[in-house]
Design an enzyme around this catalytic site. Structure first.
Site, PDB file in Angstrom:
ATOM      1  N   ASP A  82       0.748  -1.159   0.102  1.00 54.82           N
ATOM      2  CA  ASP A  82      -0.159   0.013   0.134  1.00 54.82           C
ATOM      3  C   ASP A  82       0.917   1.276  -0.029  1.00 54.82           C
ATOM      4  O   ASP A  82       1.132   1.895   1.040  1.00 54.82           O
ATOM      5  CB  ASP A  82      -1.058   0.018   1.028  1.00 54.82           C
ATOM      6  CG  ASP A  82      -0.294  -0.196   2.619  1.00 54.82           C
ATOM      7  OD1 ASP A  82       1.028  -0.491   2.425  1.00 54.82           O
ATOM      8  OD2 ASP A  82      -0.777   0.333   3.681  1.00 54.82           O
ATOM      9  N   HIS A 125      10.512   2.025  10.403  1.00 56.55           N
ATOM     10  CA  HIS A 125      10.979   1.239   8.792  1.00 56.55           C
ATOM     11  C   HIS A 125      10.497  -0.159   8.918  1.00 56.55           C
ATOM     12  O   HIS A 125      11.319  -1.142   8.475  1.00 56.55           O
ATOM     13  CB  HIS A 125      12.436   1.538   8.558  1.00 56.55           C
ATOM     14  CG  HIS A 125      12.615   3.079   8.529  1.00 56.55           C
ATOM     15  ND1 HIS A 125      12.496   3.648   7.303  1.00 56.55           N
ATOM     16  CD2 HIS A 125      13.285   3.505   9.197  1.00 56.55           C
ATOM     17  CE1 HIS A 125      12.771   4.932   7.556  1.00 56.55           C
ATOM     18  NE2 HIS A 125      13.268   4.960   8.718  1.00 56.55           N
TER      19      HIS A 125
HETATM   20 CA    CA Z   1       3.100  -0.928   4.087  1.00 55.05          CA
END
Ligand code: CA
Length: 315
Positions: free
Chosen positions: A9, A242
């Site tokens: 996404d 991250h």
């Molecule tokens: Ca993602």
């Protein structure tokens, strides 16, 4: 070189994860699932990221499901522009990439690519699991032909990020997560708490990255502008997170995962306060067959070096 498909996404750290994957794997395609920000913006972000890596036109980007499995009627999921910026790229508003998305639906791309390359295509899942769940629902015969699925999602008995109980990817589409985890696919899960423990880049790390003075380091700086402030304010974290890049790093070099265990893992789909919570049955109380290898410790320096190498290599 491992052959992979990335399901994403695309916003924020997804972009750095894509750069990392393009560096370490033969990426057969990128599929987009509804999640972080407005769907078409995510598609543009993925296309732009591929271009930043100098691979525009080489990696097909396919559009998948814009909304979670139960996302009908009022079931719209919450996007998180507050975390990643309105464009999902730290409010950088990059130009449109030259490459355009494929016309084939992501789910058909996943199914066909697996059948054409049995036992070859690893899935790197850094988004709600809608596309992957729908692919194995549509054609369960692909399950035995996928060697491994690496999933960034859930937590291992730890604090969530979108709610106290749930991590965002599993929270957006818990039904999809449940389908995938219980499918029999070989799975490695990297949860949100691995990200907060081992993937944070603090101010000094950002300074060092800036010094690289590459296209990659400038891109890193741009996309991380908004999340840096968000993390300080909401998660009380001093730096950028991250999770998706950490997942890529684990898939690229499993030795950076210095501890892992296989447990029975399932996802809460009903809970009054806990929808999307990942139940990791560490003590085997459910007496269910173990289904997921859960990452429990990361060699932080190795991860950091990996990230820096990728950003350095993008001139
Ligand atoms: Ca993602």
């Amino acid at each position: 070189m491992k052959r992979v498909i990335i399901d994403t996404d695309t916003a924020g750290d997804d972009t750095i994860a894509i750069l990392t994957a393009l560096h370490h794997f033969k990426v057969e395609g990128i599929t987009i699932t509804g999640g972080n920000v407005q769907f078409d913006q995510q598609v543009e972000n993925a296309l732009y990221t591929v271009q930043v890596a100098g691979k525009g036109g080489e990696v097909p980007v396919s559009k998948g499901y814009e909304r979670p499995i139960m996302g009908i009627g009022k079931g719209q999921h919450r996007t998180v522009e507050d975390v990643h910026g309105k464009d999902g790229m730290g409010n950088s508003y990059f130009e449109k990439a030259v490459q355009r998305p494929e016309s084939k639906h992501a789910v058909d791309f996943l199914i066909e690519t697996v059948h054409e390359n049995p036992g070859e295509i690893h899935f790197l899942a850094i988004a709600p699991l809608t596309n992957i769940a729908m692919a194995i629902k549509k054609d369960p015969s692909i399950i035995s032909k996928i060697p491994h699925v690496y999933i960034m999602g859930g937590t291992n008995n730890a604090l969530g990020n979108i709610t106290p109980a749930a991590e965002y990817n599993f929270w957006v589409d818990p039904e999809a997560a449940r389908i995938v985890l219980n499918s029999g696919l070989p799975i490695t899960m990297v949860g949100w708490e691995m990200c907060t423990r081992y993937s944070i880049m603090d101010d000094e790390d950002h300074k060092n990255i800036e010094k690289l003075n590459t296209v990659g380091s400038q891109f890193f700086k741009d996309v991380n502008k908004v999340v840096k402030e968000f993390n300080k304010k909401v998660h009380k974290l001093n730096g950028t997170t991250h999770p998706d890049t950490l997942l890529m790093a684990v898939a690229a070099d499993e030795s950076i995962m210095t501890r892992s265990n296989i447990y029975y893992v399932d996802v809460e789909t009903a809970g009054e306060l806990t929808r999307g919570y990942s139940v990791v049955d560490i003590n085997g109380r459910f007496e269910r067959e173990k289904n997921v290898r859960v990452c429990e410790e990361i060699d932080r320096n190795a991860f950091k070096n990996m990230l820096i190498n990728v950003l350095q290599s993008i001139k």
